[in-house]
Design a protein around this motif. Structure first.
Motif, PDB file in Angstrom:
ATOM      1  N   GLU A  59     -38.887 130.208-108.401  1.00 32.46           N
ATOM      2  CA  GLU A  59     -40.347 130.229-108.206  1.00 32.46           C
ATOM      3  C   GLU A  59     -41.021 129.075-108.937  1.00 32.46           C
ATOM      4  O   GLU A  59     -41.940 128.445-108.405  1.00 32.46           O
ATOM      5  CB  GLU A  59     -40.938 131.562-108.675  1.00 32.46           C
ATOM      6  CG  GLU A  59     -40.616 132.721-107.766  1.00 32.46           C
ATOM      7  CD  GLU A  59     -41.185 132.537-106.356  1.00 32.46           C
ATOM      8  OE1 GLU A  59     -42.310 132.029-106.211  1.00 32.46           O
ATOM      9  OE2 GLU A  59     -40.486 132.921-105.409  1.00 32.46           O
ATOM     10  N   ILE A  60     -40.567 128.778-110.145  1.00 31.30           N
ATOM     11  CA  ILE A  60     -41.134 127.663-110.907  1.00 31.30           C
ATOM     12  C   ILE A  60     -40.873 126.349-110.192  1.00 31.30           C
ATOM     13  O   ILE A  60     -41.771 125.516-110.048  1.00 31.30           O
ATOM     14  CB  ILE A  60     -40.568 127.646-112.344  1.00 31.30           C
ATOM     15  CG1 ILE A  60     -41.071 128.857-113.125  1.00 31.30           C
ATOM     16  CG2 ILE A  60     -40.920 126.347-113.060  1.00 31.30           C
ATOM     17  CD1 ILE A  60     -40.380 129.069-114.456  1.00 31.30           C
ATOM     18  N   GLU A  68     -44.776 120.821-109.001  1.00 28.98           N
ATOM     19  CA  GLU A  68     -44.311 119.598-108.353  1.00 28.98           C
ATOM     20  C   GLU A  68     -43.368 118.776-109.226  1.00 28.98           C
ATOM     21  O   GLU A  68     -42.450 118.124-108.716  1.00 28.98           O
ATOM     22  CB  GLU A  68     -45.514 118.741-107.952  1.00 28.98           C
ATOM     23  CG  GLU A  68     -45.132 117.582-107.068  1.00 28.98           C
ATOM     24  CD  GLU A  68     -46.357 116.843-106.543  1.00 28.98           C
ATOM     25  OE1 GLU A  68     -46.306 115.610-106.537  1.00 28.98           O
ATOM     26  OE2 GLU A  68     -47.320 117.499-106.149  1.00 28.98           O
ATOM     27  N   GLU A  69     -43.555 118.815-110.548  1.00 28.87           N
ATOM     28  CA  GLU A  69     -42.700 118.003-111.421  1.00 28.87           C
ATOM     29  C   GLU A  69     -41.243 118.455-111.416  1.00 28.87           C
ATOM     30  O   GLU A  69     -40.373 117.751-111.902  1.00 28.87           O
ATOM     31  CB  GLU A  69     -43.231 117.927-112.854  1.00 28.87           C
ATOM     32  CG  GLU A  69     -43.361 119.255-113.551  1.00 28.87           C
ATOM     33  CD  GLU A  69     -44.788 119.779-113.537  1.00 28.87           C
ATOM     34  OE1 GLU A  69     -45.221 120.293-114.562  1.00 28.87           O
ATOM     35  OE2 GLU A  69     -45.444 119.676-112.500  1.00 28.87           O
ATOM     36  N   PHE A  70     -40.963 119.628-110.857  1.00 29.50           N
ATOM     37  CA  PHE A  70     -39.589 120.108-110.756  1.00 29.50           C
ATOM     38  C   PHE A  70     -39.077 120.109-109.313  1.00 29.50           C
ATOM     39  O   PHE A  70     -38.048 120.708-109.022  1.00 29.50           O
ATOM     40  CB  PHE A  70     -39.465 121.514-111.351  1.00 29.50           C
ATOM     41  CG  PHE A  70     -39.817 121.579-112.806  1.00 29.50           C
ATOM     42  CD1 PHE A  70     -39.179 120.761-113.729  1.00 29.50           C
ATOM     43  CD2 PHE A  70     -40.796 122.440-113.261  1.00 29.50           C
ATOM     44  CE1 PHE A  70     -39.507 120.810-115.080  1.00 29.50           C
ATOM     45  CE2 PHE A  70     -41.130 122.505-114.600  1.00 29.50           C
ATOM     46  CZ  PHE A  70     -40.489 121.681-115.510  1.00 29.50           C
ATOM     47  N   HIS A  72     -39.421 124.765-120.630  1.00 33.93           N
ATOM     48  CA  HIS A  72     -38.874 123.796-121.580  1.00 33.93           C
ATOM     49  C   HIS A  72     -37.454 123.393-121.179  1.00 33.93           C
ATOM     50  O   HIS A  72     -37.108 122.201-121.186  1.00 33.93           O
ATOM     51  CB  HIS A  72     -38.880 124.391-122.997  1.00 33.93           C
ATOM     52  CG  HIS A  72     -38.175 123.552-123.997  1.00 33.93           C
ATOM     53  ND1 HIS A  72     -38.803 122.571-124.729  1.00 33.93           N
ATOM     54  CD2 HIS A  72     -36.869 123.526-124.394  1.00 33.93           C
ATOM     55  CE1 HIS A  72     -37.923 121.985-125.517  1.00 33.93           C
ATOM     56  NE2 HIS A  72     -36.736 122.553-125.330  1.00 33.93           N
ATOM     57  N   GLU A  73     -36.619 124.357-120.837  1.00 36.11           N
ATOM     58  CA  GLU A  73     -35.242 124.052-120.444  1.00 36.11           C
ATOM     59  C   GLU A  73     -35.196 123.226-119.160  1.00 36.11           C
ATOM     60  O   GLU A  73     -34.363 122.328-119.017  1.00 36.11           O
ATOM     61  CB  GLU A  73     -34.413 125.327-120.309  1.00 36.11           C
ATOM     62  CG  GLU A  73     -34.188 126.057-121.618  1.00 36.11           C
ATOM     63  CD  GLU A  73     -33.656 125.174-122.737  1.00 36.11           C
ATOM     64  OE1 GLU A  73     -32.749 124.354-122.489  1.00 36.11           O
ATOM     65  OE2 GLU A  73     -34.158 125.303-123.867  1.00 36.11           O
ATOM     66  N   LEU A  74     -36.084 123.501-118.225  1.00 37.23           N
ATOM     67  CA  LEU A  74     -36.113 122.733-116.972  1.00 37.23           C
ATOM     68  C   LEU A  74     -36.467 121.272-117.218  1.00 37.23           C
ATOM     69  O   LEU A  74     -36.015 120.388-116.490  1.00 37.23           O
ATOM     70  CB  LEU A  74     -37.080 123.368-115.975  1.00 37.23           C
ATOM     71  CG  LEU A  74     -36.679 124.752-115.460  1.00 37.23           C
ATOM     72  CD1 LEU A  74     -37.746 125.294-114.512  1.00 37.23           C
ATOM     73  CD2 LEU A  74     -35.319 124.719-114.792  1.00 37.23           C
TER      74      LEU A  74
END
Length: 121
Positions: free
Chosen positions: A15-16, A21-23, A110-112
Motif C-alpha cells: 500500500e505504501i 510516488e517516491e517508492f 524508514h526501511e523503504l
C-alpha cells in the motif's frame, strides 16, 4: 483467525509503495518480509532492518583484499515464485509490536528509504 504478521506487513508495504510516488520504483515481487525475535526487553534498539541480497551496484559477487590475500564472495540467488528476490525486510518482534501505530508506520517507511533507487539489491 490468526494474523499472519509477514503477510500483513507485506500488504502494508504494498500500500505504501502504491501510494507514495517516491517508492514507485519498488517491485513487490522482489521483496520478502520476515520477522526476527529479539530477546531484549529494552524499548530502545533495532526495530527493523533491510537486507540487500546483492553487493555494490547490484553485483552477485564481490572480492575483498585482506592481509595481502584476495577473497571472493558470492550470494546465491534467492527466488520466490520463480522471481529473484533482491531485498528482505526484517522486523524485530516483539519490540516492533510495542510501538505506536505512527512509529510503526515511520519505521516501515524508514526501511523503504534504504532501498536503492536503482532497485538492484
Amino acid at each position: 483467525m490468526k494474523l499472519n504478521f509477514n503477510e500483513a506487513m507485506r500488504d502494508l508495504i504494498f500500500e505504501i509503495v502504491q501510494t507514495l510516488e517516491e517508492f514507485s520504483f519498488i517491485k513487490m515481487d522482489q521483496i520478502a518480509v520476515s520477522a526476527s525475535y529479539c530477546k531484549s526487553r529494552n524499548s530502545g534498539g533495532l526495530l527493523a532492518y533491510l537486507l540487500p541480497l546483492r553487493y555494490r551496484d547490484g553485483s552477485p559477487v564481490t572480492k575483498r583484499e585482506h592481509k595481502g590475500k584476495t577473497y571472493h564472495y558470492g550470494i546465491a540467488p534467492l527466488t520466490k515464485n520463480e522471481c529473484e528476490l533482491l531485498y528482505i525486510v526484517y522486523f524485530m518482534l516483539p519490540r516492533f509490536l510495542r510501538l505506536s501505530f505512527q512509529d510503526k508506520l515511520d519505521t516501515v517507511i524508514h526501511e523503504l528509504y534504504h532501498i536503492s533507487p536503482q532497485f538492484n539489491g
